[in-house]
Design an enzyme around this catalytic site. Sequence first.
Site, PDB file in Angstrom:
ATOM      1  N   HIS A 274      46.052  60.089  26.143  1.00 22.01           N
ATOM      2  CA  HIS A 274      45.746  61.008  24.475  1.00 22.01           C
ATOM      3  C   HIS A 274      44.763  60.826  23.657  1.00 22.01           C
ATOM      4  CE1 HIS A 274      49.125  62.635  27.618  1.00 22.01           C
ATOM      5  NE2 HIS A 274      49.038  64.009  26.252  1.00 22.01           N
TER       6      HIS A 274
ATOM      7  N   HIS B  68      53.938  56.669  21.795  1.00 21.32           N
ATOM      8  CA  HIS B  68      52.864  55.808  21.071  1.00 21.32           C
ATOM      9  C   HIS B  68      53.258  55.001  20.061  1.00 21.32           C
ATOM     10  CE1 HIS B  68      50.085  56.200  24.721  1.00 21.32           C
ATOM     11  NE2 HIS B  68      50.454  57.077  24.482  1.00 21.32           N
TER      12      HIS B  68
END
EC number: 3.1.3.27
Length: 241
Positions: free
Chosen positions: A160, A209
Amino acid sequence: MFKRLSLYTLLLCLVPFFIWGISYQWHGNSQLTQADYWLYLLTETGSVPYALITCVLFTLLFAFLFKNPKQWILGVIVMGISVIATQAAKTGAKALFEEPRPFTVYLAEQTHSTPENFYKNDRTLRAEIAKNFYSMDAITPAWLVHHYENETGYSFPSGHTIFAATWLMLAVGFTQLLGNRSFKAKLLVVGIAVWGLLMLISRVRLGMHYPIDLLVATLLAWLINSIIFAFLKKKAIFVMK
């Protein structure tokens, strides 16, 4: 142009540096707020299939930067190459490093297992395991359970982030390459920069993340797009006149 690309890269890199600076670590969803739902909606603009809609929207928003339809079509091709190249680099790195996501590490800890055991399963089974575990977690909302179910791949680097950083590099690169200094062009760059910053924040906030994933993904986007725009500077159709 290289300096401007680097400047906006540094802007995105402030997110992981800030997270490290305040020693923030995701460990479960006990700190979720209503604002995190809006971050989830934003992060979905970089998730398949919505990322395809984002790509189409950006190619249309970029149209005013170009002097004629032919130049715009070539620009769209460049955008496609950039997105594909950066996503390919991300996919290769994930396969090479095989780093687990924070939410899968937490799942393994809470079930007295290991991330390695989790990732030994195929994607379908991993999705089922994630769904079953987080569905039983009262503090994890259904929308986030669904997100975890669909995102059981590896963590490093962030897909992303590289997606958002790539579109920011494209916005900055084309405004510089084509010499468009209009208010609309500046607004486009600022808007994508804000979107990109929030995208990076959302990936850590939602347990997807670690800061290093964001940093490396941003630098990969910068490197690949710097090469692309260095090449385009030599092409007459994109040279300022």
